[in-house]
Design a protein around this motif. Structure first.
Motif, short mmCIF file in Angstrom:
data_model
loop_
_atom_site.label_atom_id
_atom_site.label_comp_id
_atom_site.label_asym_id
_atom_site.label_seq_id
_atom_site.Cartn_x
_atom_site.Cartn_y
_atom_site.Cartn_z
N ARG A 196 -6.41 2.46 7.10
CA ARG A 196 -6.71 1.02 7.05
C ARG A 196 -8.11 0.81 6.48
NH1 ARG A 196 -2.55 -1.02 10.15
NH2 ARG A 196 -1.78 0.42 11.75
N THR B 293 -6.27 -4.02 4.12
CA THR B 293 -5.38 -3.08 3.45
C THR B 293 -4.90 -2.04 4.44
OG1 THR B 293 -6.77 -3.30 1.47
CG2 THR B 293 -5.20 -1.49 1.49
N HIS C 53 0.28 3.67 3.71
CA HIS C 53 1.17 4.58 4.42
C HIS C 53 2.15 5.19 3.43
CE1 HIS C 53 4.86 5.51 6.79
NE2 HIS C 53 3.96 6.06 7.59
N THR D 122 2.23 3.96 -0.14
CA THR D 122 2.42 2.53 -0.37
C THR D 122 1.24 1.77 0.21
OG1 THR D 122 4.81 2.80 -0.28
CG2 THR D 122 3.97 0.57 -0.04
N ILE D 123 0.73 0.82 -0.58
CA ILE D 123 -0.43 0.00 -0.20
C ILE D 123 0.06 -1.39 0.16
CG2 ILE D 123 -2.61 -0.98 -1.01
CD1 ILE D 123 -2.54 1.34 -3.15
N TYR D 124 -0.36 -1.86 1.31
CA TYR D 124 -0.02 -3.21 1.78
C TYR D 124 -1.30 -4.01 1.89
CZ TYR D 124 4.18 -0.66 3.15
OH TYR D 124 5.30 0.13 3.15
N LEU D 125 -1.40 -5.10 1.16
CA LEU D 125 -2.57 -5.98 1.25
C LEU D 125 -2.25 -7.17 2.15
CD1 LEU D 125 -3.91 -6.19 -2.42
CD2 LEU D 125 -4.38 -4.47 -0.66
N THR E 154 5.11 -8.97 -5.03
CA THR E 154 4.08 -9.98 -4.78
C THR E 154 4.71 -11.22 -4.18
OG1 THR E 154 2.80 -9.19 -6.68
CG2 THR E 154 2.27 -11.37 -5.86
N GLN E 155 4.03 -11.79 -3.20
CA GLN E 155 4.41 -13.07 -2.63
C GLN E 155 3.26 -14.03 -2.85
OE1 GLN E 155 5.15 -12.13 1.46
NE2 GLN E 155 6.90 -10.85 1.00
N VAL F 9 0.02 -12.15 -1.39
CA VAL F 9 0.29 -10.91 -0.64
C VAL F 9 0.85 -9.90 -1.64
CG1 VAL F 9 1.60 -9.87 1.24
CG2 VAL F 9 0.80 -12.25 1.44
N THR G 121 2.16 -5.72 -2.34
CA THR G 121 2.52 -4.36 -1.95
C THR G 121 2.50 -3.54 -3.24
OG1 THR G 121 3.95 -5.20 -0.20
CG2 THR G 121 4.27 -2.91 -0.86
#
Length: 117
Positions: A6, A16, A19, A22-25, A65-66, A111, A113
């Motif tokens: 994180r 951020t 895992h 994969t990157i999650y913002l 993307t959202q 948002v 990923t």
């Protein structure tokens, strides 16, 4: 078991999480809310660039993307900035919706990923 890394961890959220490559913002919002939708979009995309680079990726590796707009009629102006920013041939799946923002001055929240490089 794969670890989770994180970045910019706060009491409520991390900016951020990474895992298994994969990157999650977290949702990115503008710092300067006095700007119009073009200015706010430019700011937020700059934040996305910085956070992805920090996690070992870039905008060409976005998986999804959202985009949340306070006013859906801003979509044309927002798309002009988006289209100039996203690399041709690497446009990700995307959803764009109108939403009530946590701060009434926010015109946009994004948002993302992405895959690590």
């Amino acid at each position: 078991m794969a670890s989770i890394t994180r970045f910019h961890v706060g009491p409520r959220l991390s900016e951020t999480a990474v895992h298994n490559g994969t990157i999650y913002l977290a949702g990115q919002v503008p710092d300067d809310t006095s700007q119009d939708i073009r200015g706010q979009t430019t700011q937020v995309l700059g934040m996305v660039d910085r956070l992805l680079a920090e996690a070992g990726s870039d905008k060409s590796r976005i998986l999804m993307t959202q985009i949340f707009l306070a006013d859906i009629t801003d979509i044309t102006a927002m798309n002009e900035v988006w289209d100039a920013w996203i690399p041709a041939g690497n446009t990700p799946p995307r959803a764009t919706v109108q939403a009530k923002m946590a701060n009434a001055a926010y015109k946009i929240e994004i948002v993302v990923t992405a895959a690590q490089a």
